[in-house]
Design an enzyme around this catalytic site. Structure first.
Site, PDB file in Angstrom:
ATOM      1  N   HIS A  37       0.693  -1.432  -0.101  1.00 26.87           N
ATOM      2  CA  HIS A  37      -0.046  -0.055  -0.086  1.00 26.87           C
ATOM      3  C   HIS A  37       0.842   1.407   0.230  1.00 26.87           C
ATOM      4  O   HIS A  37       0.499   2.314  -0.689  1.00 26.87           O
ATOM      5  CB  HIS A  37      -0.951  -0.100   1.190  1.00 26.87           C
ATOM      6  N   GLN A  61     -17.714  -7.713  -0.833  1.00 24.77           N
ATOM      7  CA  GLN A  61     -16.951  -8.517  -1.490  1.00 24.77           C
ATOM      8  C   GLN A  61     -16.580  -9.826  -0.885  1.00 24.77           C
ATOM      9  O   GLN A  61     -15.415 -10.334  -1.220  1.00 24.77           O
ATOM     10  CB  GLN A  61     -15.575  -7.721  -1.888  1.00 24.77           C
ATOM     11  N   GLN A 171      -8.501  -8.036 -10.280  1.00 25.22           N
ATOM     12  CA  GLN A 171      -9.049  -6.910  -9.705  1.00 25.22           C
ATOM     13  C   GLN A 171      -8.782  -5.489 -10.525  1.00 25.22           C
ATOM     14  O   GLN A 171      -9.420  -4.775 -10.989  1.00 25.22           O
ATOM     15  CB  GLN A 171      -8.738  -6.659  -8.545  1.00 25.22           C
ATOM     16  N   SER A 206      -2.472  -8.046   3.193  1.00 23.62           N
ATOM     17  CA  SER A 206      -2.636  -7.942   4.682  1.00 23.62           C
ATOM     18  C   SER A 206      -2.933  -9.442   5.208  1.00 23.62           C
ATOM     19  O   SER A 206      -2.864  -9.669   6.358  1.00 23.62           O
ATOM     20  CB  SER A 206      -4.044  -7.215   4.812  1.00 23.62           C
TER      21      SER A 206
END
Ligand code: PAF
Length: 303
Positions: A37, A61, A171, A206
């Site tokens: 990130h 999601q 994505q 994550s």
């Protein structure tokens, strides 16, 4: 740095920045920020006048059996990191702000339980075709949840440029297509995967926080498989079926790693490639214990 939780306030800030001709860069996240990130935030900081990071764990999601309830939430640490990176605004709406419950009344004669999940948002954004394979096969709610929330976030933040990681390659391709199909006036940047140092090369995510030390070692199979597959391509392999079979076998040889998919695909429409020409996506998804991991690599013919 401002921390904003209301959509209306975020829109007012965005409108005022736009009136002043300021370029707005946007990094959408679900929090639990890591170096992946931070690389997006750094690029966005360098390229824009104003920088917005959103932190919102989007229930749409996740399938019911997935890790929505346990998804890491470390707002204090994330806020500190954003402050250090020079973020101007953290947009972190509450669930009821993003998905207000339907105003059902007793006399409507509707049992609330029947509309529990759907009641959150009756309008969804669906990108077809390129969402059906790879992760779409294993996470049926995922892409529609992502494109819906990203659209809502775009309407709140009104960015000029939005930043996504190549780690979630499918994505990124899906969002890019949505932006183009729906004529959204937003530039999209897809930045490279950030990997842990060392030869295991685990792609930062994550969800890596769920892995115990033994599982972390097993997770090295992802990058190893991609690296060898890429070498095979460099050495002239052009048969997509043979290459994806080798990737599957290499992963399945490890009994602690459960394979979801190992594919060699076209980089834009994400369909399996039988004959590889100049460019290919190598994409993997596995489960190790309770953790789902994905990784990918783009191969391009040298020269
Ligand atoms: O990649 C993510 O973290 C999420 O899917 C996103 C794009 C923030 C949407 O919730």
């Amino acid at each position: 740095m401002e921390i904003i939780s209301k959509i209306k306030t975020m829109q007012e800030i965005a409108d005022s920045l736009r009136r002043e001709n300021k370029k707005i860069g946007f990094v959408p996240t679900m929090g639990a920020l890591h170096q992946g990130h931070l690389s997006l935030i750094k690029a966005a900081r360098e390229q824009n006048d104003a920088l917005v990071v959103s932190i919102f764990v989007n229930p749409l999601q996740f399938s019911p059996e997935e890790d929505y309830e346990s998804y890491p939430q470390v707002m204090e640490k994330d806020t500190e990191l954003c402050e250090q990176m020079g973020v101007d605004v953290i947009f972190c709406p509450e669930m009821a702000e993003m998905y207000p419950p339907l105003p059902l009344r007793e006399r409507d004669g509707v049992r609330e339980t029947t509309v529990e999940r759907q009641s959150m948002c009756l309008t969804t954004v669906h990108v077809s075709e390129i969402t059906s394979g790879l992760c779409g096969l294993f996470r049926p709610c995922f892409f529609q949840g992502v494109t819906t929330v990203v659209t809502k976030l775009f309407h709140a933040v009104k960015p000029h440029t939005a930043y996504f990681g190549q780690k979630d390659y499918q994505q990124a391709v899906v969002i890019k297509k949505m932006i183009s199909d729906l004529n959204m006036d937003i530039e999209m940047q897809i930045l490279p995967i950030i990997r842990e140092k060392g030869e295991k090369g685990l792609a930062l995510s994550s969800r890596n926080a769920y892995l115990n030390p033994e599982e972390r070692i097993q997770a090295g199979i992802l990058f190893e498989t991609l690296r060898i597959a890429k070498l095979m391509l460099d050495n002239g392999e052009r048969d997509g079926v043979r290459l994806s079979s080798w990737m599957k076998e290499n992963i399945e040889a490890n009994p602690l790693v459960l394979l979801e998919y190992a594919e060699v695909c076209d980089t834009e429409i994400l369909k399996p490639l039988f004959q590889i020409e100049t460019r290919a996506l190598l994409a993997l998804a596995v489960r190790i214990g309770k953790t789902r991991l994905i990784d990918n690599m783009i191969w391009e013919q040298a020269g």
